[in-house]
Design an enzyme around this catalytic site. Structure first.
Site, PDB file in Angstrom:
ATOM      1  N   ASN A   1      39.657  40.448  54.563  1.00  0.00           N
ATOM      2  CA  ASN A   1      40.947  41.002  54.975  1.00  0.00           C
ATOM      3  C   ASN A   1      41.171  40.797  56.471  1.00  0.00           C
ATOM      4  OD1 ASN A   1      38.846  42.960  55.102  1.00  0.00           O
ATOM      5  ND2 ASN A   1      40.306  44.639  55.180  1.00  0.00           N
TER       6      ASN A   1
ATOM      7  N   GLU B   1      43.703  42.226  59.299  1.00  0.00           N
ATOM      8  CA  GLU B   1      44.734  43.221  59.601  1.00  0.00           C
ATOM      9  C   GLU B   1      45.542  42.826  60.832  1.00  0.00           C
ATOM     10  OE1 GLU B   1      42.845  47.097  59.624  1.00  0.00           O
ATOM     11  OE2 GLU B   1      42.632  47.015  57.427  1.00  0.00           O
TER      12      GLU B   1
ATOM     13  N   CYS C   1      45.166  40.655  52.476  1.00  0.00           N
ATOM     14  CA  CYS C   1      44.009  41.105  51.698  1.00  0.00           C
ATOM     15  C   CYS C   1      43.011  39.954  51.528  1.00  0.00           C
ATOM     16  CB  CYS C   1      44.442  41.554  50.314  1.00  0.00           C
ATOM     17  SG  CYS C   1      45.338  43.102  50.287  1.00  0.00           S
TER      18      CYS C   1
ATOM     19  N   GLU D   1      41.399  38.976  48.915  1.00  0.00           N
ATOM     20  CA  GLU D   1      41.586  38.177  47.692  1.00  0.00           C
ATOM     21  C   GLU D   1      42.608  37.066  47.929  1.00  0.00           C
ATOM     22  OE1 GLU D   1      41.667  41.424  48.103  1.00  0.00           O
ATOM     23  OE2 GLU D   1      41.164  42.519  46.274  1.00  0.00           O
TER      24      GLU D   1
ATOM     25  N   CYS E   1      44.214  45.338  44.833  1.00  0.00           N
ATOM     26  CA  CYS E   1      45.550  45.952  44.838  1.00  0.00           C
ATOM     27  C   CYS E   1      46.482  45.180  43.900  1.00  0.00           C
ATOM     28  CB  CYS E   1      46.112  46.015  46.254  1.00  0.00           C
ATOM     29  SG  CYS E   1      46.779  44.449  46.857  1.00  0.00           S
TER      30      CYS E   1
ATOM     31  N   CYS F   1      47.655  41.628  44.949  1.00  0.00           N
ATOM     32  CA  CYS F   1      46.636  40.584  44.745  1.00  0.00           C
ATOM     33  C   CYS F   1      46.514  40.221  43.271  1.00  0.00           C
ATOM     34  CB  CYS F   1      45.284  41.044  45.294  1.00  0.00           C
ATOM     35  SG  CYS F   1      45.254  41.067  47.099  1.00  0.00           S
TER      36      CYS F   1
END
Ligand code: THU
Length: 134
Positions: free
Chosen positions: A49, A51, A60, A62, A91, A94
Site C-alpha cells: 500500500n 498512502e 491498496c 492488491e 477491500c 480491490c
C-alpha cells in the site's frame, strides 16, 4: 494442461507478500499491507500500500500488485497472497479490480509475518460481482 500451484509454492507466494509488506508506505494509518500475485506463466508480481497526505489517493497493495503484473504484460492471475495484520480480507474496491481479470482467483490470507491463516477465493468474497455481459 495447466498445473495448479502446489502448497509449497503458495506458501512461498505468501512469504513474498510478507516481504512486500516491508516496503509499504503507510505513515497515516500505520497499517501495512503486502501482496504477491502469481500469474499463469509462473511469474510473481508484488505490491504494497502507498498512502498519501490526500488520504483518498491511497493505493491498496492488491491493486498495486495487479497494476505491476499488467505492466509486465500479464493478464491471467492464478493466486494472490496477502500479508496484513490479523490476516484481514481485501477491500471491496480491490475485489472489483480482481474480478476484472481473474473471477476465480485463489486468495491466501496471512498475517504480518507471512504465516498462513486461511485460503479463500474471489467468488467467496464477491459472490455477486458487477460486470457487463460479454
Ligand atoms: N489497504 C490495502 O492495502 N488493501 C486493502 O484491501 C485494504 C486496505 C490499505 C490502504 C491503507 O493504506 C491502509 O490499508 C488502511 O486502510
Amino acid at each position: 494442461m495447466k498445473i495448479p500451484p502446489d502448497p509449497d509454492s503458495l506458501q512461498s507466494l505468501l512469504s513474498e507478500a510478507a516481504e512486500a509488506r516491508h516496503q509499504a508506505y503507510a505513515p497515516y494509518s500505520d497499517f501495512f499491507v503486502g501482496a504477491a500475485l502469481l500469474c499463469s506463466d509462473g511469474s510473481i508480481h508484488r505490491g504494497c500500500n502507498v498512502e498519501n497526505a490526500s488520504y483518498g489517493l491511497t493505493q491498496c497493495a492488491e491493486r498495486v500488485a495487479i497494476a505491476n503484473a499488467i505492466t509486465a504484460g500479464q493478464r491471467y492471475f492464478v493466486a494472490l497472497a496477502l500479508s496484513l495484520t490479523k490476516a484481514g480480507t481485501p477491500c471491496g474496491a480491490c475485489l472489483q479490480v480482481m474480478q476484472e481479470f481473474a473471477p476465480r482467483l485463489r486468495i491466501i490470507l496471512g498475517d504480518e509475518k507471512g504465516t498462513w491463516v486461511r485460503e479463500t477465493s474471489l467468488p467467496d468474497l464477491l459472490p455477486q460481482p458487477f460486470g457487463f455481459e460479454k
